[in-house]
Write a protein that holds these residues in place. Sequence first.
Motif, short mmCIF file in Angstrom:
data_model
loop_
_atom_site.label_atom_id
_atom_site.label_comp_id
_atom_site.label_asym_id
_atom_site.label_seq_id
_atom_site.Cartn_x
_atom_site.Cartn_y
_atom_site.Cartn_z
N TRP A 1 30.06 35.56 48.88
CA TRP A 1 29.82 36.46 47.76
C TRP A 1 30.26 37.88 48.11
CZ3 TRP A 1 29.32 36.37 42.81
CH2 TRP A 1 28.83 37.48 42.14
N LYS A 2 29.97 38.35 49.32
CA LYS A 2 30.34 39.69 49.74
C LYS A 2 31.87 39.85 49.77
CE LYS A 2 29.46 43.12 53.31
NZ LYS A 2 28.80 43.42 54.57
N ARG A 3 32.55 38.84 50.29
CA ARG A 3 34.01 38.90 50.32
C ARG A 3 34.60 38.87 48.91
NH1 ARG A 3 38.19 36.85 54.43
NH2 ARG A 3 40.07 36.85 53.15
N PHE A 4 34.05 38.02 48.06
CA PHE A 4 34.52 37.95 46.67
C PHE A 4 34.33 39.28 45.97
CE2 PHE A 4 33.49 37.13 42.16
CZ PHE A 4 34.71 36.59 41.75
N TYR B 1 36.91 42.18 46.55
CA TYR B 1 38.20 42.16 45.87
C TYR B 1 38.15 43.04 44.62
CZ TYR B 1 39.43 38.08 48.70
OH TYR B 1 39.69 37.22 49.72
N PRO B 2 39.31 43.55 44.17
CA PRO B 2 39.35 44.29 42.89
C PRO B 2 39.00 43.37 41.72
CG PRO B 2 41.40 44.57 44.14
CD PRO B 2 40.58 43.55 44.85
N LEU B 3 38.61 43.97 40.61
CA LEU B 3 38.20 43.20 39.43
C LEU B 3 39.30 42.26 38.96
CD1 LEU B 3 36.13 42.62 37.22
CD2 LEU B 3 37.09 44.51 35.93
N PHE B 4 40.54 42.70 38.99
CA PHE B 4 41.65 41.87 38.54
C PHE B 4 41.75 40.59 39.37
CE2 PHE B 4 46.18 40.68 38.59
CZ PHE B 4 46.33 40.40 37.24
N ILE B 5 41.61 40.71 40.68
CA ILE B 5 41.68 39.54 41.57
C ILE B 5 40.48 38.63 41.31
CG2 ILE B 5 41.71 38.77 43.97
CD1 ILE B 5 44.26 40.20 43.07
N GLN B 6 39.31 39.22 41.08
CA GLN B 6 38.13 38.40 40.77
C GLN B 6 38.37 37.58 39.50
OE1 GLN B 6 34.58 40.78 40.61
NE2 GLN B 6 34.97 41.68 42.63
N LEU B 7 38.95 38.22 38.49
CA LEU B 7 39.25 37.51 37.25
C LEU B 7 40.30 36.42 37.48
CD1 LEU B 7 39.23 40.40 34.65
CD2 LEU B 7 37.52 38.63 34.98
N LEU B 8 41.29 36.71 38.33
CA LEU B 8 42.30 35.69 38.63
C LEU B 8 41.68 34.47 39.31
CD1 LEU B 8 45.42 37.66 39.92
CD2 LEU B 8 45.21 36.34 37.82
N LEU B 9 40.61 34.68 40.04
CA LEU B 9 39.94 33.56 40.70
C LEU B 9 39.01 32.81 39.76
CD1 LEU B 9 39.07 35.28 44.09
CD2 LEU B 9 40.76 33.48 43.71
N VAL B 10 38.36 33.51 38.84
CA VAL B 10 37.32 32.90 38.00
C VAL B 10 37.87 32.32 36.70
CG1 VAL B 10 35.22 33.39 36.71
CG2 VAL B 10 35.50 34.29 39.00
N VAL B 11 38.77 33.03 36.02
CA VAL B 11 39.21 32.61 34.68
C VAL B 11 39.90 31.23 34.69
CG1 VAL B 11 40.79 33.19 32.79
CG2 VAL B 11 39.27 34.93 33.74
N PRO B 12 40.80 30.94 35.64
CA PRO B 12 41.40 29.59 35.62
C PRO B 12 40.38 28.47 35.82
CG PRO B 12 42.69 31.04 36.99
CD PRO B 12 41.44 31.78 36.64
N ILE B 13 39.38 28.72 36.64
CA ILE B 13 38.34 27.70 36.86
C ILE B 13 37.56 27.47 35.57
CG2 ILE B 13 36.21 27.18 38.12
CD1 ILE B 13 37.43 28.78 40.47
N LEU B 14 37.18 28.56 34.91
CA LEU B 14 36.44 28.42 33.65
C LEU B 14 37.30 27.74 32.59
CD1 LEU B 14 34.60 31.86 33.42
CD2 LEU B 14 33.69 29.65 34.13
#
Length: 86
Positions: free
Chosen positions: A13-16, A19-32
């Motif tokens: 969670w700390k590593r996630f 990351y910048p918000l854009f990278i976080q969205l790149l990781l989460v949005v495809p999964i959702l």
Amino acid sequence: MLERTKPVAAAIWKRFRSYPLFIQLLLVVPILSAMTLTLLVGNMGLALMGTAVAINSVVAGWIGGVLVVVLGKAGIIVAKDHKKKG
């Protein structure tokens, strides 16, 4: 066993969060999106099978409801973290 997983989960969670918000969205949005597509196609496939909808839509509904609650809570936590961060 749960005590061993807590530090690992906290580190992930700390590593996630680092990351910048854009990278976080790149990781989460495809999964959702994949989960949403799976639920939609799965339910359409069940509709083609007729009576299976009555049996399995209850299960899909519960799973979808749990996911919405968990992801909603996660979104609230992320929003609060971003507010605190600045």
